[in-house]
Design a protein around this motif. Structure first.
Motif, short mmCIF file in Angstrom:
data_model
loop_
_atom_site.label_atom_id
_atom_site.label_comp_id
_atom_site.label_asym_id
_atom_site.label_seq_id
_atom_site.Cartn_x
_atom_site.Cartn_y
_atom_site.Cartn_z
N THR A 64 -11.78 10.65 -83.36
CA THR A 64 -10.99 10.91 -84.55
C THR A 64 -11.84 10.64 -85.79
O THR A 64 -12.71 9.77 -85.78
CB THR A 64 -9.73 10.03 -84.58
OG1 THR A 64 -8.95 10.35 -85.73
CG2 THR A 64 -10.07 8.55 -84.58
N SER A 65 -11.61 11.41 -86.84
CA SER A 65 -12.36 11.20 -88.08
C SER A 65 -11.93 9.89 -88.73
O SER A 65 -10.74 9.55 -88.73
CB SER A 65 -12.15 12.37 -89.04
OG SER A 65 -10.78 12.55 -89.31
N ALA A 66 -12.89 9.16 -89.25
CA ALA A 66 -12.62 7.88 -89.90
C ALA A 66 -13.23 7.90 -91.30
O ALA A 66 -14.27 8.54 -91.52
CB ALA A 66 -13.19 6.73 -89.09
N ALA A 67 -12.58 7.21 -92.23
CA ALA A 67 -13.03 7.20 -93.64
C ALA A 67 -13.48 5.81 -94.04
O ALA A 67 -12.96 4.80 -93.56
CB ALA A 67 -11.90 7.68 -94.55
N MET A 73 -9.51 2.76 -97.27
CA MET A 73 -9.85 2.63 -95.86
C MET A 73 -11.32 2.25 -95.66
O MET A 73 -12.21 2.76 -96.33
CB MET A 73 -9.57 3.95 -95.12
CG MET A 73 -8.12 4.41 -95.20
SD MET A 73 -6.94 3.21 -94.55
CE MET A 73 -7.49 3.04 -92.85
N TYR A 74 -11.52 1.34 -94.71
CA TYR A 74 -12.86 0.97 -94.23
C TYR A 74 -12.82 1.07 -92.71
O TYR A 74 -12.75 0.06 -92.01
CB TYR A 74 -13.24 -0.43 -94.70
CG TYR A 74 -13.23 -0.60 -96.19
CD1 TYR A 74 -14.32 -0.23 -96.97
CD2 TYR A 74 -12.10 -1.10 -96.84
CE1 TYR A 74 -14.30 -0.36 -98.35
CE2 TYR A 74 -12.07 -1.23 -98.21
CZ TYR A 74 -13.17 -0.85 -98.97
OH TYR A 74 -13.14 -0.98 -100.34
N VAL A 111 -8.40 -2.22 -93.93
CA VAL A 111 -7.81 -1.65 -95.14
C VAL A 111 -7.85 -2.67 -96.28
O VAL A 111 -7.95 -3.87 -96.07
CB VAL A 111 -6.35 -1.21 -94.89
CG1 VAL A 111 -6.26 -0.19 -93.78
CG2 VAL A 111 -5.45 -2.42 -94.59
N GLU A 112 -7.76 -2.13 -97.48
CA GLU A 112 -7.64 -2.94 -98.69
C GLU A 112 -6.58 -2.29 -99.57
O GLU A 112 -6.65 -1.09 -99.84
CB GLU A 112 -8.98 -3.00 -99.43
CG GLU A 112 -8.89 -3.72 -100.77
CD GLU A 112 -10.16 -3.58 -101.60
OE1 GLU A 112 -10.13 -3.94 -102.78
OE2 GLU A 112 -11.17 -3.09 -101.04
N THR A 144 -8.29 10.51 -109.54
CA THR A 144 -8.69 11.90 -109.35
C THR A 144 -10.04 11.99 -108.64
O THR A 144 -10.99 11.28 -108.99
CB THR A 144 -8.79 12.59 -110.72
OG1 THR A 144 -7.52 12.54 -111.36
CG2 THR A 144 -9.21 14.05 -110.56
N GLY A 145 -10.12 12.86 -107.65
CA GLY A 145 -11.36 13.09 -106.92
C GLY A 145 -11.57 12.19 -105.74
O GLY A 145 -12.49 12.42 -104.94
N ASN A 146 -10.73 11.15 -105.57
CA ASN A 146 -10.91 10.19 -104.49
C ASN A 146 -9.95 10.44 -103.34
O ASN A 146 -9.01 11.23 -103.46
CB ASN A 146 -10.74 8.76 -105.02
CG ASN A 146 -11.94 8.30 -105.83
OD1 ASN A 146 -13.07 8.38 -105.37
ND2 ASN A 146 -11.70 7.84 -107.05
N ILE A 147 -10.21 9.74 -102.25
CA ILE A 147 -9.31 9.79 -101.10
C ILE A 147 -8.81 8.38 -100.81
O ILE A 147 -9.41 7.39 -101.18
CB ILE A 147 -10.00 10.37 -99.84
CG1 ILE A 147 -11.13 9.44 -99.37
CG2 ILE A 147 -10.51 11.77 -100.08
CD1 ILE A 147 -11.73 9.85 -98.04
N GLY A 148 -7.66 8.31 -100.16
CA GLY A 148 -7.07 7.04 -99.78
C GLY A 148 -5.94 7.30 -98.81
O GLY A 148 -5.67 8.44 -98.42
#
Length: 723
Positions: free
Chosen positions: A15-18, A321-322, A326-327, A334-338
């Motif tokens: 699975t993809s992880a961020a 996400m790590y 998580v934190e 804008t422009g980020n993921i979470g």
């Protein structure tokens, strides 16, 4: 980042992880995606939200079949890329060979920015210990620190002790400057002004590399050995130097409905627009929805609106996400993921906006979902386990949109459809171990397709039934025909064409015996009628007449509809269209289709004949081509000169004459073939037996092809014997 138990047991990414981290005062959101073909949906939905990508290639295996698949996915979204050739420390690693394969197989322009440093150890084997940066003409040596943290840098000048190697470095930098001069006008002006390749500064080359990378004209190539952390820091520098920030990417176009579009600009002051691209079920937190924010700011406790399902949602908690850690954060800019906790119904591909936003129909382009090719039955061991199994399947289905779950109406069994054997094996493992479901999972089977091979020009079908004491009545005329062979080969669920000509009121017929008062009681708009007809056709396409597999490769045209006043409800029209299409397919020579795989087998010359014989004979395959995986010869050099792509030789420069004693593997052959998927079951172990373990293979779905009559009879007999 491979934190799942199943990933660690198998040594692969599932699975993809961020993860988010900083490098050189830049913020980087990294998504690690799988390389296995069964988990291609993880790549698809990750590429959809990326600004740039690092394509990691195996220096021994070169450009593999799945690499080509992922490269095509990135091409579709116009993602700028850099390449990292990994595993340079392994026997048989070929940096130059892999660069040449990139040009040939990926149809791209590789720009070599580094040359690997090799030496011989005490046993006479090649040892990879560093790289030479062609921009700065520096030797980067990781030899002093086994953990790869310390880099020793040495400037290489014209009095370098190995003049043969120095000439190769000069050639590499000259070719890099010339290639950039062809692709970029600014570096061409600088080169013409300086009149010498070596006088073009490293900073000018970096800026030119960034411009050609962002434009998609070329791909900078780097190398290393991640196991020893060799080459990692220069790769991170290259990500910052050459890949785009969100501001460098084109603004996405969103659909506003009724043909309207809107450009989503990257501004925090604009209204929120975010795309949900992944859902993960956490045992403690519940569903965590990964989002990419394209405009505005997503704040904690914000009320959201899902424009795909037209439902209100609430962001109860926002997470950075790590991988599996998580934190909590107050907002996603804008422009980020979470990740968002608290969204109850949001799925992959849904668009989220602020609840107060008036653009309720705004939708970002969704994510393509591939069609499943395997299925198996799953049953709870007791009635008390039915609800836990249903909940577990619901959670897995929400996580993985490439997984399909449905109930067979004849047997009553729950069937799970997936992308491959490994895909369903992972699902089975998670059901039993992660979700603690007590269930029995049946034998894995192939998900075939069905089609109609004859053309039916006009079939009129009357639907007239009494349902719950009320009469439902409608009559429809439709025709079906087969799509072309190219369209038939599309390996997706959407390879049908539905054409409705019921767009003009004059085409709607009413029974003469129906009073005008009764006609007025229909109260259905043309849009509702079209929707009911289309819905009925789609439901019929989901189940074919032979074995109940989905129908594909059909052009369906509905060209007349007869209404009977209030008796012609939406349900009546939908049921009429569904049963009419089922009857039409039964009358148009239905046939079975089976998935055909594009198979690539890498094998030594001595076993080539055995492998080809097995593929073309035992496995009913068709060999397309043969390819030699060589290290480069006079013909190769001539082709490289013609194509003006530089790739260094793969042997060490000083010890090139002793290649045979340095453990460099002999060239292999690659067999490309199209083989039915049913013949490829268990091929991994069979190939090992045939070649004494000296071969490997990759395969991806090529298309669905017509099954022979004998094969169809055997499949029907097998399937009707039960699941």
């Amino acid at each position: 980042m491979d934190y799942m138990k199943q990933e660690r047991e198998r040594g692969i990414t599932i699975t993809s992880a961020a993860i988010t981290f900083g490098w050189r005062k830049h913020r980087i959101n990294l998504i690690d995606t799988p390389g296995h073909v069964d988990f291609t949906i993880e790549v698809e939905r990750s590429v959809r939200v990326l600004d740039g990508s690092v394509t990691i290639l195996d220096a021994v295996s070169g450009v593999e079949a799945q690499t080509q698949k992922v490269w095509t996915q990135a091409d579709r979204y116009g993602i700028p890329r850099i390449a990292f050739i990994n595993k340079m420390d392994r026997v048989g690693a070929g940096f130059g060979r892999t660069v040449r394969e990139m040009q040939r197989k990926l149809q791209t322009r590789p720009l070599v920015c580094q040359i690997p440093m090799m030496r011989t150890d005490e046993r006479g084997n090649l040892d990879f210990y560093g790289v030479v940066d062609l921009l700065d003409m520096q030797l980067l040596d990781w030899d002093k620190d086994p953990n790869g943290r310390v880099i020793q840098k040495t400037v290489i000048t014209d009095n370098y002790h190995d003049q043969t190697f120095y000439k190769e470095l000069m050639k590499g930098r000259t070719c890099l400057v010339e290639a950039l001069s062809e692709l970029d006008d600014q570096i061409l002006d600088i080169f013409l002004a300086s009149e010498e390749h070596m006088k073009v500064s490293a900073d000018d080359i970096r800026q030119a590399l960034r411009r050609v990378t962002l434009s998609g004209k070329a791909v900078p190539v780097f190398c290393g050995a991640s196991l020893k952390n060799i080459g990692v820091q220069p790769l991170m520098d290259a990500i910052v130097d050459y890949l785009p920030s969100p501001l460098d990417r084109p603004a996405p176009l969103a659909n506003l409905g009724e043909g309207g579009t809107a450009q989503i600009t990257l501004r925090e002051k604009d209204p929120l627009c975010a795309l949900a691209f992944k859902v993960v079920h956490d045992q403690r937190r519940g569903a965590m929805v990964f989002v990419r924010v394209y405009s505005g700011v997503l704040d904690n406790r914000m009320s959201l609106y899902n424009t795909n399902i037209h439902q209100k949602e609430r962001a109860n908690k926002l997470l950075q996400m790590y991988a599996d850690e998580v934190e909590e954060i107050p907002s996603i800019n804008t422009g980020n993921i979470g990740a968002v906790v608290g969204l109850k119904e949001t799925r992959t591909g849904d668009t989220l906006i602020n609840w107060n936003d008036s653009r309720k129909n705004l939708r970002l382009p969704s994510i393509d979902i591939p069609a499943p090719v395997f299925f198996c039955a799953v049953e709870p061991i007791s009635a008390s386990e039915e609800k836990p199994l249903e909940e577990a399947l619901k959670n897995i289905l929400r996580e993985d949109p490439s997984l399909h779950v449905h109930t067979d109406p004849e047997s009553g069994q729950t069937l799970i459809s997936g992308m491959g054997e490994l895909h369903l094996e992972i699902v089975k493992d998670r059901l039993l171990n992660d979700f603690k479901v007590k269930a029995e999972i049946g034998k894995m089977r192939i998900s075939y397709r069905e089609t109609a091979t004859a053309e039916l020009s006009d079939l009129s079908y009357l639907y007239d039934k009494e349902v719950m004491g009320k009469r439902a009545k409608a009559q429809i005329s439709l025709s079906i025909s087969s799509l072309s062979e190219d369209d038939l080969g599309v390996a997706s669920e959407g390879s049908n064409r539905i054409e409705l000509e019921i767009i003009n009121p004059d085409l709607l017929e009413n029974n003469d015996d129906t009073s005008s008062e009764k006609q007025m009681q229909t109260k259905l708009t043309l849009e509702e009628i079209n929707s009911a007809v289309r819905g009925g056709i789609l439901s019929a396409l989901y189940r074919g007449p032979i074995l109940g597999f989905p129908l594909t490769g059909l052009r369906v045209k509905a060209h007349a509809l007869q209404l009977f006043g209030a008796e012609s409800t939406k349900t009546a029209i939908s049921s009429c269209a569904s049963q009419a299409l089922t009857q039409a397919v039964k009358s148009a020579s239905p046939a079975l289709l089976e998935p055909l795989m594009e198979v690539s087998v890498e094998v030594s010359e001595e076993y080539l004949g055995i492998v080809i014989s097995d593929l073309s004979g035992v496995r009913r395959g068709h060999v397309i081509s043969l390819e030699t995986l060589g290290r480069g010869d006079a013909n190769t050099e001539q082709k490289l000169h013609q194509n003006e792509v530089y790739a260094p030789p793969d042997s060490t420069y000083k010890y090139g004459e002793h290649e045979g004693s340095l453990g460099i593997s002999k060239p292999k052959r690659i067999v490309h073939a199209h083989v039915p998927l049913s013949s490829m079951l268990g091929y991994a172990s069979a190939l090992r037996s045939l070649t004494a373990g000296n071969a490997s293979f990759n395969m991806i779905v090529y298309r669905f092809g017509l099954m022979s009559e004998d094969r169809a009879r055997n499949v029907i007999a097998e399937m009707q014997g039960g699941y």
